[in-house]
Motif scaffolding. Sequence first.
Motif, mmCIF file in Angstrom:
data_model
loop_
_atom_site.group_PDB
_atom_site.id
_atom_site.type_symbol
_atom_site.label_atom_id
_atom_site.label_comp_id
_atom_site.label_asym_id
_atom_site.label_seq_id
_atom_site.Cartn_x
_atom_site.Cartn_y
_atom_site.Cartn_z
ATOM 1 N N SER A 1 40.092 50.750 41.002
ATOM 2 C CA SER A 1 41.218 49.830 40.849
ATOM 3 C C SER A 1 40.835 48.415 41.262
ATOM 4 O O SER A 1 41.284 47.442 40.660
ATOM 5 N N GLN A 2 39.975 48.292 42.277
ATOM 6 C CA GLN A 2 39.516 46.962 42.682
ATOM 7 C C GLN A 2 38.660 46.328 41.593
ATOM 8 O O GLN A 2 38.763 45.137 41.334
ATOM 9 N N SER B 1 41.004 45.025 38.973
ATOM 10 C CA SER B 1 41.850 43.889 39.340
ATOM 11 C C SER B 1 41.075 42.610 39.629
ATOM 12 O O SER B 1 41.533 41.528 39.268
ATOM 13 N N ALA C 1 34.302 43.145 43.260
ATOM 14 C CA ALA C 1 34.672 44.394 43.935
ATOM 15 C C ALA C 1 33.475 45.007 44.659
ATOM 16 O O ALA C 1 33.632 45.574 45.742
ATOM 17 N N TYR D 1 35.642 47.762 51.634
ATOM 18 C CA TYR D 1 36.848 48.580 51.700
ATOM 19 C C TYR D 1 36.529 49.902 52.317
ATOM 20 O O TYR D 1 35.464 50.310 52.529
#
Length: 76
Positions: free
Chosen positions: A61-62, A65, A71, A76
């Motif tokens: 998802s990163q 986006s 990313a 994370y």
Amino acid sequence: MKSLNIATLILVILGGLNWGLFALANIDIVATLFGGTDTVLAKLTYIVIGLSAVYQLLPFSQAISVGEITAENMNY
């Protein structure tokens, strides 16, 4: 976290290969290694692979986006 990302990605890839072998040749490597699909070790393996897939939704998802390169540089 990078090591967790790599470990979960490897598990997802192995899980995908297992499903591919199952579809093509009716061979379930996890069940073969652990004595059947109903054994505790086989179920734990399936759970860990499933949780790895869920975890991989975060970097996926990163990447969608903010872009793949950005990313990859995020912690994370």
